[in-house]
Enzyme design. Sequence first.
Site, PDB file in Angstrom:
ATOM      1  N   ARG A  40       0.819  -1.219   0.000  1.00 42.69           N
ATOM      2  CA  ARG A  40       0.000   0.000   0.000  1.00 42.69           C
ATOM      3  C   ARG A  40       0.854   1.270   0.000  1.00 42.69           C
ATOM      4  O   ARG A  40       0.466   2.278   0.590  1.00 42.69           O
ATOM      5  CB  ARG A  40      -0.951   0.027   1.214  1.00 42.69           C
ATOM      6  CG  ARG A  40      -2.000  -1.062   1.220  1.00 42.69           C
ATOM      7  CD  ARG A  40      -3.217  -0.635   0.394  1.00 42.69           C
ATOM      8  NE  ARG A  40      -4.316  -1.552   0.586  1.00 42.69           N
ATOM      9  CZ  ARG A  40      -5.400  -1.265   1.303  1.00 42.69           C
ATOM     10  NH1 ARG A  40      -5.536  -0.093   1.875  1.00 42.69           N
ATOM     11  NH2 ARG A  40      -6.347  -2.162   1.426  1.00 42.69           N
ATOM     12  N   ARG A  44      -2.978   7.136   1.099  1.00 41.17           N
ATOM     13  CA  ARG A  44      -3.386   8.390   1.732  1.00 41.17           C
ATOM     14  C   ARG A  44      -2.351   9.027   2.641  1.00 41.17           C
ATOM     15  O   ARG A  44      -2.507  10.175   3.039  1.00 41.17           O
ATOM     16  CB  ARG A  44      -4.688   8.166   2.499  1.00 41.17           C
ATOM     17  CG  ARG A  44      -5.891   8.083   1.570  1.00 41.17           C
ATOM     18  CD  ARG A  44      -7.098   7.555   2.276  1.00 41.17           C
ATOM     19  NE  ARG A  44      -6.848   6.185   2.736  1.00 41.17           N
ATOM     20  CZ  ARG A  44      -7.781   5.354   3.177  1.00 41.17           C
ATOM     21  NH1 ARG A  44      -9.017   5.754   3.249  1.00 41.17           N
ATOM     22  NH2 ARG A  44      -7.477   4.138   3.545  1.00 41.17           N
ATOM     23  N   ARG A  53      -6.221  11.743  -5.819  1.00 37.72           N
ATOM     24  CA  ARG A  53      -7.451  11.078  -5.376  1.00 37.72           C
ATOM     25  C   ARG A  53      -8.616  12.052  -5.424  1.00 37.72           C
ATOM     26  O   ARG A  53      -9.708  11.717  -5.876  1.00 37.72           O
ATOM     27  CB  ARG A  53      -7.221  10.548  -3.959  1.00 37.72           C
ATOM     28  CG  ARG A  53      -8.403   9.940  -3.269  1.00 37.72           C
ATOM     29  CD  ARG A  53      -8.624   8.519  -3.736  1.00 37.72           C
ATOM     30  NE  ARG A  53      -9.561   7.843  -2.867  1.00 37.72           N
ATOM     31  CZ  ARG A  53     -10.868   8.055  -2.869  1.00 37.72           C
ATOM     32  NH1 ARG A  53     -11.393   8.933  -3.688  1.00 37.72           N
ATOM     33  NH2 ARG A  53     -11.644   7.385  -2.041  1.00 37.72           N
ATOM     34  N   ASP A  90      -7.127  -2.466  -7.007  1.00 41.00           N
ATOM     35  CA  ASP A  90      -7.612  -3.072  -5.768  1.00 41.00           C
ATOM     36  C   ASP A  90      -8.008  -4.511  -6.043  1.00 41.00           C
ATOM     37  O   ASP A  90      -8.392  -4.855  -7.173  1.00 41.00           O
ATOM     38  CB  ASP A  90      -8.826  -2.310  -5.219  1.00 41.00           C
ATOM     39  CG  ASP A  90      -9.098  -2.697  -3.772  1.00 41.00           C
ATOM     40  OD1 ASP A  90      -8.451  -2.136  -2.876  1.00 41.00           O
ATOM     41  OD2 ASP A  90      -9.917  -3.605  -3.550  1.00 41.00           O
ATOM     42  N   TYR A 169     -15.170 -11.137   0.671  1.00 41.46           N
ATOM     43  CA  TYR A 169     -15.842  -9.853   0.437  1.00 41.46           C
ATOM     44  C   TYR A 169     -17.086 -10.022  -0.432  1.00 41.46           C
ATOM     45  O   TYR A 169     -18.104  -9.360  -0.221  1.00 41.46           O
ATOM     46  CB  TYR A 169     -14.884  -8.857  -0.224  1.00 41.46           C
ATOM     47  CG  TYR A 169     -13.831  -8.324   0.726  1.00 41.46           C
ATOM     48  CD1 TYR A 169     -14.122  -7.268   1.600  1.00 41.46           C
ATOM     49  CD2 TYR A 169     -12.557  -8.874   0.767  1.00 41.46           C
ATOM     50  CE1 TYR A 169     -13.162  -6.780   2.472  1.00 41.46           C
ATOM     51  CE2 TYR A 169     -11.597  -8.393   1.641  1.00 41.46           C
ATOM     52  CZ  TYR A 169     -11.904  -7.346   2.495  1.00 41.46           C
ATOM     53  OH  TYR A 169     -10.960  -6.879   3.370  1.00 41.46           O
TER      54      TYR A 169
HETATM   55  C1  LIG Z   1      -8.204  -6.699   1.584  1.00 38.62           C
HETATM   56  C2  LIG Z   1      -7.642  -5.827   0.492  1.00 38.62           C
HETATM   57  C3  LIG Z   1      -8.345  -4.809  -0.217  1.00 38.62           C
HETATM   58  N1  LIG Z   1      -7.443  -4.273  -1.132  1.00 38.62           N
HETATM   59  C4  LIG Z   1      -6.234  -4.879  -1.032  1.00 38.62           C
HETATM   60  C5  LIG Z   1      -6.337  -5.894  -0.043  1.00 38.62           C
HETATM   61  C6  LIG Z   1      -5.260  -6.881   0.314  1.00 38.62           C
HETATM   62  C7  LIG Z   1      -4.224  -6.318   1.196  1.00 38.62           C
HETATM   63  C8  LIG Z   1      -4.679  -6.002   2.598  1.00 38.62           C
HETATM   64  O1  LIG Z   1      -5.026  -6.934   3.344  1.00 38.62           O
HETATM   65  O2  LIG Z   1      -4.662  -4.814   2.948  1.00 38.62           O
HETATM   66  C9  LIG Z   1      -5.029  -4.665  -1.835  1.00 38.62           C
HETATM   67  C10 LIG Z   1      -4.736  -3.312  -2.350  1.00 38.62           C
HETATM   68  N2  LIG Z   1      -5.490  -2.160  -2.251  1.00 38.62           N
HETATM   69  C11 LIG Z   1      -4.839  -1.133  -2.877  1.00 38.62           C
HETATM   70  C12 LIG Z   1      -3.646  -1.636  -3.457  1.00 38.62           C
HETATM   71  C13 LIG Z   1      -2.785  -0.757  -4.355  1.00 38.62           C
HETATM   72  C14 LIG Z   1      -1.390  -0.853  -4.432  1.00 38.62           C
HETATM   73  C15 LIG Z   1      -0.560  -0.530  -3.191  1.00 38.62           C
HETATM   74  O3  LIG Z   1      -0.288  -1.466  -2.414  1.00 38.62           O
HETATM   75  O4  LIG Z   1      -0.092   0.626  -3.075  1.00 38.62           O
HETATM   76  C16 LIG Z   1      -3.560  -2.988  -3.100  1.00 38.62           C
HETATM   77  C17 LIG Z   1      -2.462  -3.984  -3.419  1.00 38.62           C
HETATM   78  C18 LIG Z   1      -5.290   0.262  -2.978  1.00 38.62           C
HETATM   79  C19 LIG Z   1      -6.348   0.759  -2.075  1.00 38.62           C
HETATM   80  N3  LIG Z   1      -7.516   0.123  -1.708  1.00 38.62           N
HETATM   81  C20 LIG Z   1      -8.264   0.951  -0.914  1.00 38.62           C
HETATM   82  C21 LIG Z   1      -7.572   2.180  -0.758  1.00 38.62           C
HETATM   83  C22 LIG Z   1      -8.076   3.391  -0.019  1.00 38.62           C
HETATM   84  C23 LIG Z   1      -9.072   4.095  -0.884  1.00 38.62           C
HETATM   85  C24 LIG Z   1      -8.939   5.594  -0.844  1.00 38.62           C
HETATM   86  O5  LIG Z   1      -7.928   6.136  -1.291  1.00 38.62           O
HETATM   87  O6  LIG Z   1      -9.896   6.206  -0.385  1.00 38.62           O
HETATM   88  C25 LIG Z   1      -6.377   2.066  -1.480  1.00 38.62           C
HETATM   89  C26 LIG Z   1      -5.312   3.120  -1.663  1.00 38.62           C
HETATM   90  C27 LIG Z   1      -9.615   0.632  -0.365  1.00 38.62           C
HETATM   91  C28 LIG Z   1      -9.825  -0.735   0.179  1.00 38.62           C
HETATM   92  N4  LIG Z   1      -9.633  -1.896  -0.497  1.00 38.62           N
HETATM   93  C29 LIG Z   1      -9.905  -2.973   0.328  1.00 38.62           C
HETATM   94  C30 LIG Z   1     -10.340  -2.465   1.554  1.00 38.62           C
HETATM   95  C31 LIG Z   1     -10.739  -3.301   2.756  1.00 38.62           C
HETATM   96  C32 LIG Z   1     -10.310  -1.072   1.462  1.00 38.62           C
HETATM   97  C33 LIG Z   1     -10.777  -0.084   2.502  1.00 38.62           C
HETATM   98  C34 LIG Z   1      -9.769   0.140   3.574  1.00 38.62           C
HETATM   99  C35 LIG Z   1      -8.933   1.340   3.298  1.00 38.62           C
HETATM  100  O7  LIG Z   1      -9.523   2.368   2.928  1.00 38.62           O
HETATM  101  O8  LIG Z   1      -7.709   1.253   3.452  1.00 38.62           O
HETATM  102  C36 LIG Z   1      -9.772  -4.392  -0.064  1.00 38.62           C
END
Ligand SMILES: Cc1c2[nH]c(c1CCC(=O)O)Cc1[nH]c(c(CCC(=O)O)c1C)Cc1[nH]c(c(CCC(=O)O)c1C)Cc1[nH]c(c(C)c1CCC(=O)O)C2
Length: 361
Positions: A40, A44, A53, A90, A169
């Site tokens: 990640r 943010r 964003r 994602d 999910y």
């Molecule tokens: C379970 C899971 C998800 N997404 C992901 C996982 C597996 C890894 C882990 O366990 O954390 C994987 C993921 N999500 C994202 C990436 C992008 C690449 C990176 O690693 O930088 C990757 C590899 C962007 C993202 N995915 C998400 C964001 C935040 C969205 C935003 O910018 O508002 C980002 C940058 C949203 C997301 N996506 C997911 C959730 C539960 C959420 C909400 C929680 C949160 O907001 O952090 C599902």
Amino acid sequence: MESERQAPAAATKTHATVAKPMLRVLAGEAVWPPPMWLMRQAGRYLPEYREVRAQAGDFIALCTSPELAAEVTLQPIRRYGMDGAILFSDILMVPWAMGQPLRFAEGEGPQLEPVRDAAAIGALDPSAVVANAAPIFETVRLVRGALDAHAQKTTLIGFAGSPFTVACYMVEGHGSRDFATARGMAYAEPGLFGTLIRTLVQATTDYLLAQAAAGAEALMLFDSWAGMLSPSQFRRWVIEPTGQILRNIRKVNAGIPVIGFPRLAGPMLAEYAQRTGVQCLGVDTSMDLRWAASAVAPTQALQGNLDPLALVAGGMALEAEARSILGTMRGRPFVFNLGHGIEKVTPPEHVSALVRLVRTG
Ligand SMILES: Cc1c2[nH]c(c1CCC(=O)O)Cc1[nH]c(c(CCC(=O)O)c1C)Cc1[nH]c(c(CCC(=O)O)c1C)Cc1[nH]c(c(C)c1CCC(=O)O)C2
């Protein structure tokens, strides 16, 4: 690669990509100081991410706007010179591309229309993924082009969620402490849950191969919730589908390295490492790296596992944790990373301090 010690870089210079530190590690070489990137890492905690964003509007729009997604993928590379650039997307874009309605509600995380019966699961279209996810593959092409243009040593990592975690999910419809609905379905209706997992194996195979064709140089499978399963369920819903995806990929792409991350797998990591065919094991924060090193083959790389909260804290706590990881992994094929995604309250300068520390080995 057959052994830990590799031919010197000069002997393999004809293939420019072989010289990339992360690819050398994934091929089984103990490169030191180790290559690094952070799960990640685009997100943010970076002001430049928050700017893009805001410009994109919602999160799915950002993931499907190739120029913007490529820009945020490259932000942590510019700022920190990471060895790995992970595609900005994602894991839930696969269900989205199969036709399951998805939205990311502000402050609530992802919301999906749950699939819980044969009709809903049968309505999913895995064969539509490659067409619907076309903008994501375009992002891969743009990022790879930008890295190549600057002759960067950064490895472009494509990714997907593993079938089990994505199914969690899809069935639950949102995040959960225990994903009891999804895990309950796996016990009560294994035929139905198996259909969903098979659908995801097909979709994920096609999705990852399309990322590789567009220029991804390594692939990662995120299995964030694997650690909730009993050993028998772990074999059935994590090891078997992951192994199937690896076999499918190998029929088409013999060489691309794959990182598997069965988070909180504990001692099941050993069987996962032996049976799935992954080249590298992602290890979470809870895992003792010395044990992990003993549980996998000497040429299987490990990746991890700094506590994201140590990075938030910074200072001596960060230094002590990072040095302990480096001391344990010296001499092994290793990619320095966090044990889970970076926290959004992480001060960007703590990441700079960590990069300096790891780079000096
Ligand atoms: C379970 C899971 C998800 N997404 C992901 C996982 C597996 C890894 C882990 O366990 O954390 C994987 C993921 N999500 C994202 C990436 C992008 C690449 C990176 O690693 O930088 C990757 C590899 C962007 C993202 N995915 C998400 C964001 C935040 C969205 C935003 O910018 O508002 C980002 C940058 C949203 C997301 N996506 C997911 C959730 C539960 C959420 C909400 C929680 C949160 O907001 O952090 C599902």
